[in-house]
Design a protein around this motif. Structure first.
Motif, PDB file in Angstrom:
ATOM      1  N   GLU A  86       0.696  -1.331  -0.036  1.00 18.79           N
ATOM      2  CA  GLU A  86       0.108  -0.156  -0.125  1.00 18.79           C
ATOM      3  C   GLU A  86       0.928   1.273  -0.070  1.00 18.79           C
ATOM      4  O   GLU A  86       0.406   2.363  -0.183  1.00 18.79           O
ATOM      5  N   ILE A  87       2.222   1.220   0.609  1.00 20.55           N
ATOM      6  CA  ILE A  87       2.767   2.461   0.698  1.00 20.55           C
ATOM      7  C   ILE A  87       3.152   3.282  -0.528  1.00 20.55           C
ATOM      8  O   ILE A  87       3.161   4.388  -0.380  1.00 20.55           O
ATOM      9  N   PRO A  88       3.652   2.647  -1.536  1.00 16.54           N
ATOM     10  CA  PRO A  88       4.372   3.498  -2.434  1.00 16.54           C
ATOM     11  C   PRO A  88       3.272   4.340  -3.201  1.00 16.54           C
ATOM     12  O   PRO A  88       3.645   5.457  -3.740  1.00 16.54           O
ATOM     13  N   PHE A  89       1.836   3.956  -3.207  1.00 16.61           N
ATOM     14  CA  PHE A  89       1.053   4.767  -3.619  1.00 16.61           C
ATOM     15  C   PHE A  89       0.102   5.331  -2.639  1.00 16.61           C
ATOM     16  O   PHE A  89      -0.632   6.255  -3.096  1.00 16.61           O
ATOM     17  N   TYR A  90       0.066   5.076  -1.607  1.00 18.14           N
ATOM     18  CA  TYR A  90      -0.753   5.894  -0.521  1.00 18.14           C
ATOM     19  C   TYR A  90       0.219   6.249   0.548  1.00 18.14           C
ATOM     20  O   TYR A  90      -0.363   6.440   1.604  1.00 18.14           O
ATOM     21  N   GLY A  91       1.369   6.626   0.622  1.00 19.53           N
ATOM     22  CA  GLY A  91       2.301   6.789   1.508  1.00 19.53           C
ATOM     23  C   GLY A  91       1.898   8.203   2.308  1.00 19.53           C
ATOM     24  O   GLY A  91       1.793   8.252   3.358  1.00 19.53           O
ATOM     25  N   GLU A  92       1.532   9.146   1.503  1.00 15.59           N
ATOM     26  CA  GLU A  92       1.290  10.379   1.791  1.00 15.59           C
ATOM     27  C   GLU A  92       0.056  10.388   2.766  1.00 15.59           C
ATOM     28  O   GLU A  92      -0.127  10.983   4.032  1.00 15.59           O
ATOM     29  N   GLU A  93      -1.186   9.687   2.536  1.00 21.69           N
ATOM     30  CA  GLU A  93      -2.138   9.233   3.119  1.00 21.69           C
ATOM     31  C   GLU A  93      -1.912   8.364   4.706  1.00 21.69           C
ATOM     32  O   GLU A  93      -2.345   9.009   5.471  1.00 21.69           O
ATOM     33  N   PHE A  94      -1.044   7.506   4.647  1.00 27.53           N
ATOM     34  CA  PHE A  94      -0.585   7.028   5.670  1.00 27.53           C
ATOM     35  C   PHE A  94      -0.081   8.003   6.914  1.00 27.53           C
ATOM     36  O   PHE A  94      -0.103   7.922   8.206  1.00 27.53           O
TER      37      PHE A  94
ATOM     38  N   CYS B  49      -2.440  -6.503 -11.652  1.00 29.50           N
ATOM     39  CA  CYS B  49      -1.656  -7.055 -10.677  1.00 29.50           C
ATOM     40  C   CYS B  49      -0.555  -6.092 -10.135  1.00 29.50           C
ATOM     41  O   CYS B  49       0.007  -5.432 -10.902  1.00 29.50           O
ATOM     42  N   SER B  50      -0.555  -6.082  -8.968  1.00 32.03           N
ATOM     43  CA  SER B  50       0.458  -5.055  -8.085  1.00 32.03           C
ATOM     44  C   SER B  50       1.767  -5.747  -7.977  1.00 32.03           C
ATOM     45  O   SER B  50       1.617  -6.710  -7.561  1.00 32.03           O
ATOM     46  N   ARG B  51       2.689  -5.056  -8.308  1.00 30.37           N
ATOM     47  CA  ARG B  51       4.311  -5.227  -8.002  1.00 30.37           C
ATOM     48  C   ARG B  51       4.887  -4.333  -7.248  1.00 30.37           C
ATOM     49  O   ARG B  51       6.238  -3.925  -7.540  1.00 30.37           O
ATOM     50  N   SER B  52       4.167  -3.644  -6.389  1.00 29.53           N
ATOM     51  CA  SER B  52       4.810  -2.444  -5.731  1.00 29.53           C
ATOM     52  C   SER B  52       5.856  -2.460  -4.671  1.00 29.53           C
ATOM     53  O   SER B  52       6.705  -1.849  -4.102  1.00 29.53           O
ATOM     54  N   VAL B  53       6.015  -3.920  -4.248  1.00 28.67           N
ATOM     55  CA  VAL B  53       7.154  -4.247  -3.297  1.00 28.67           C
ATOM     56  C   VAL B  53       8.405  -4.536  -3.842  1.00 28.67           C
ATOM     57  O   VAL B  53       9.508  -4.321  -3.822  1.00 28.67           O
ATOM     58  N   PHE B  54       8.267  -5.924  -4.504  1.00 27.53           N
ATOM     59  CA  PHE B  54       9.421  -6.598  -5.187  1.00 27.53           C
ATOM     60  C   PHE B  54       9.571  -6.316  -6.577  1.00 27.53           C
ATOM     61  O   PHE B  54      10.527  -6.933  -7.382  1.00 27.53           O
ATOM     62  N   GLY B  55       8.762  -5.204  -7.141  1.00 34.13           N
ATOM     63  CA  GLY B  55       9.132  -4.737  -8.381  1.00 34.13           C
ATOM     64  C   GLY B  55       8.903  -5.947  -9.684  1.00 34.13           C
ATOM     65  O   GLY B  55       8.347  -7.104  -9.391  1.00 34.13           O
TER      66      GLY B  55
ATOM     67  N   ILE C 110      -6.437  -1.499  -8.277  1.00 31.48           N
ATOM     68  CA  ILE C 110      -5.401  -1.256  -7.398  1.00 31.48           C
ATOM     69  C   ILE C 110      -4.545   0.137  -7.831  1.00 31.48           C
ATOM     70  O   ILE C 110      -3.984  -0.292  -8.934  1.00 31.48           O
ATOM     71  N   LYS C 111      -4.385   0.586  -6.854  1.00 33.40           N
ATOM     72  CA  LYS C 111      -3.586   2.035  -7.332  1.00 33.40           C
ATOM     73  C   LYS C 111      -2.029   1.663  -7.792  1.00 33.40           C
ATOM     74  O   LYS C 111      -1.425   0.748  -6.835  1.00 33.40           O
ATOM     75  N   GLY C 112      -1.544   2.174  -8.937  1.00 37.69           N
ATOM     76  CA  GLY C 112      -0.324   1.851  -9.272  1.00 37.69           C
ATOM     77  C   GLY C 112      -0.392   0.804 -10.409  1.00 37.69           C
ATOM     78  O   GLY C 112       0.884   0.601 -11.216  1.00 37.69           O
ATOM     79  N   THR C 113      -1.478   0.164 -10.476  1.00 37.22           N
ATOM     80  CA  THR C 113      -1.593  -0.621 -11.923  1.00 37.22           C
ATOM     81  C   THR C 113      -1.778  -0.153 -12.965  1.00 37.22           C
ATOM     82  O   THR C 113      -2.471   0.900 -13.172  1.00 37.22           O
TER      83      THR C 113
ATOM     84  N   VAL D 230      -8.635   3.452 -15.661  1.00 35.99           N
ATOM     85  CA  VAL D 230      -9.822   3.765 -15.203  1.00 35.99           C
ATOM     86  C   VAL D 230      -9.953   4.688 -14.448  1.00 35.99           C
ATOM     87  O   VAL D 230     -10.975   5.338 -13.993  1.00 35.99           O
ATOM     88  N   LYS D 231      -8.745   5.366 -14.094  1.00 34.32           N
ATOM     89  CA  LYS D 231      -8.722   6.382 -13.097  1.00 34.32           C
ATOM     90  C   LYS D 231      -9.656   7.612 -13.470  1.00 34.32           C
ATOM     91  O   LYS D 231     -10.158   8.195 -12.430  1.00 34.32           O
TER      92      LYS D 231
END
Length: 463
Positions: free
Chosen positions: A100-108, A211-217, A376-379, A385-386
Motif C-alpha cells: 500500500e505504501i508506494p501509492f498511499y504513503g502520503e495518506e498513511f 496485478c500490483s508489484r509495488s514491493v518486489f518490482g 489497485i492504485k499503481g497498476t 480507469v482512474k
C-alpha cells in the motif's frame, strides 16, 4: 527493544477469513526480523493472526516500544490504521511498509505514521532504525526508499532503493519468533492437513494489468535451489507440516532453476505434498511429471477469463487453449487444477462471460475462485480507469477493493453472473458424472436459469 514488528491480520475478527481458516504467517516481517537480528538489532514480533486488537493494546501498554513497524496490505489496511492510531497515542514512532505504501504513503503519514518504507524493508530499516534512535523521524533525505514528513511539514519521498539481488544472503524467515505450530494445527484441524509456507523468489516480470508489484518490482530474483531445499528440510524437521505452500507469483517461471530444484530434492530423497501458482506457458509435460514426483498436488493458474479478447486486454500473454491443455496434462499426473477467474474487467460483455463458462467446462478444473475486478492504485488497470473511478467512501474507511468505475455492469449484475457461472459449471459436472442424481441436476439447472434471467434484467444498468 529496537523495534516491534506487527501486522493487522486479526483472524478471529474477520468473518470471511474465519470461514476459510487457511492462515499463513506474514513472511515479510519474518524476513525483516531475521535480517535485523543478524545485524545486531533487538526485534520483537507481535503476531496478530490469532490475537485480538485488545490484546495488542495491552501489549503496547505493557512493552512500551519506542518504535513500531506495521506491515499493511489491502486486506489489513483498516486494522492497520487502528494500530497506528493507538501506537501514536502511546508515544510510539510508527513505520509502515507493504504494497500500500508506494501509492498511499502520503495518506498513511496524514493518519499518523512517521515513516513509510517503499519496497523491500530489510536494508531500509537497517538505516532507518538507528537514525530515529539518534535524531528522530526527520532529516532522512539520505536514506533511500522511504517517505516521511520533515520538521516544516513537507512530505519527502526519497530516491528509490535498489532491490536485493542475492536473496541467499538474507537469513530465512524468523519463524522461531512466532507460534508456527498454531498455524499448522489450524490447517490440520479445519482441512485435515497442516500447511506451512515459503517463498523462493521475489518480483514478477509479467505484464498483467491488474496485478500490483509495488514491493518486489517487475524484475525476477531467485534464491538458489540448494538454499530453498535447506529451508524445506528445516521446516519438515522442526515443524512437521503435512504440506507446503510455495508463495511465489510463478513457481516454474525459470526452468533451469526448477530442474536444479528437482535434482536437489531427489538427491536428498524429499517428497512432500505442495501447491503453488504457475502459468500455463511456463509449464510442460516434463516439468509437470517432475512436479508430481516431488509431491505437487495442486497448481493454481491465473485463468481470469475464457475470452481471448479479455485476456489480451489484460496483457496476460497466454492463450485460452494453453490453459485448457496444460491443466488437463497436469491432471493426468494427478495434479489438481485450481483456476482464478475474474469478472467485470473493462469492456467485458455477456458474450465474454459465456466464453468463460465454456472455458471452465472444457478445462474442468478441480476448483476455482471468482472475483470481480477492482483497480489497485499503481497498476495499469488503475491508470486506465482512474478518470472514471467511483469513490463512495473516504480513504480511511475503505480499500481499493471497494473501487468501481463508470460504464460497467452493476454489482447486482455480477452477483447474478457469478451464480449463473457456478451453477452452469456444476450442472456440466453433474451431467458428466456416471452416477446422475436428479435433485442436484434440477437444482443447478433451475438456479442457473434464474441467475441468467437476473443478468438479462440488470444488464442495461451501468455504474
Amino acid at each position: 527493544m529496537d523495534i516491534l514488528l506487527t501486522h493487522g491480520y486479526f483472524l478471529q475478527e474477520d468473518e470471511a477469513e474465519k470461514r476459510i481458516m487457511k492462515p499463513y504467517p506474514t513472511l515479510g516481517i519474518l524476513y525483516i526480523s531475521a535480517y535485523l537480528k543478524s545485524k545486531g538489532f533487538h526485534v520483537d514480533i507481535f503476531d496478530s493472526t490469532f490475537k485480538s486488537k485488545e490484546t495488542f493494546r495491552q501489549y503496547i501498554d505493557s512493552a512500551r516500544p519506542s518504535l513500531v513497524g506495521i506491515y499493511v496490505n489491502l486486506m489489513t489496511k483498516l486494522n492497520a490504521l487502528d494500530l497506528i492510531k493507538y501506537c501514536k497515542s502511546k508515544g510510539c514512532s510508527v513505520i509502515v511498509g507493504g504494497p500500500e505504501i508506494p501509492f498511499y504513503g502520503e495518506e498513511f503519514l496524514k493518519h499518523g505514521a512517521d515513516v513509510g518504507v517503499i519496497g523491500e524493508g530489510e536494508l531500509t530499516l537497517e538505516e532507518v532504525i538507528p537514525h530515529i534512535q539518534k535524531h528522530g523521524t526527520t532529516g532522512m533525505r539520505h536514506i533511500h526508499g522511504i517517505i516521511y514528513r520533515e520538521t516544516d511539514g513537507t512530505i519527502v519521498r526519497t530516491a528509490e532503493r535498489e532491490l536485493i539481488q542475492d536473496l541467499d544472503s538474507i537469513p530465512n524467515p524468523d519463524r522461531a519468533a512466532i507460534n508456527l505450530h498454531q498455524y499448522i494445527n489450524t490447517w490440520r484441524t479445519h482441512h485435515g492437513r497442516g500447511s506451512a509456507s515459503l517463498i523462493c523468489a521475489r518480483g514478477c516480470p509479467f505484464t498483467c494489468t491488474w496485478c500490483s508489484r509495488s514491493v518486489f518490482g517487475d524484475t525476477h530474483r531467485r534464491r538458489s535451489a540448494k538454499h530453498v531445499v535447506d529451508e524445506i528440510e528445516m521446516l519438515i524437521a522442526e515443524y512437521k507440516p503435512d504440506q507446503l505452500w510455495f508463495a511465489d507469483d510463478v513457481f516454474t517461471i525459470n526452468h533451469r532453476w526448477f530442474y536444479d530444484f528437482y535434482e536437489v530434492m531427489k538427491k536428498r530423497n524429499i517428497k512432500i505434498p505442495f501447491e503453488c501458482i504457475s502459468r500455463a506457458d511456463r509449464l510442460n509435460e516434463d516439468i509437470l511429471q517432475k512436479m508430481a514426483e516431488l509431491g505437487s498436488f495442486r497448481i493454481w493458474y491465473g485463468s481470469e477469463s475464457g475470452s481471448q479478447r479479455i485476456l489480451d486486454a489484460m496483457q496476460r500473454r497466454v492463450k485460452v487453449e494453453q490453459i485448457q491443455n496444460i491443466t488437463q496434462v497436469a491432471q493426468k499426473f494427478g495434479i489438481e487444477a485450481g483456476l482464478f477467474v475474474m469478472l467485470g474487467y473493462p469492456g467485458e460483455e455477456i458474450s465474454d462471460i459465456d466464453a468463460t463458462i465454456t472455458h471452465l467446462k472444457k478445462t474442468n478444473p478441480d476448483t476455482y475462485l471468482t472475483t470481480v475486478a477492482y483497480p489497485i492504485k499503481g497498476t495499469t488497470l488503475y491508470n486506465e480507469v482512474k478518470d472514471s473511478l467511483i469513490i463512495n467512501n473516504d480513504w480511511e474507511k475503505s480499500t481499493d477493493r471497494a473501487l468501481n468505475f463508470k460504464g460497467r455492469h452493476t454489482e447486482r449484475f455480477y452477483w447474478f453472473a457469478t451464480r449463473h457461472m457456478v451453477n452452469e459449471v456444476r450442472l456440466h459436472k453433474l451431467m458428466n458424472n456416471e452416477r446422475k442424481h436428479v435433485l442436484p441436476l434440477v437444482s443447478s439447472y433451475a438456479k442457473s436459469k434464474v441467475a441468467r434471467m437476473g443478468m438479462r434484467l440488470t444488464e442495461k444498468a451501468r455504474t
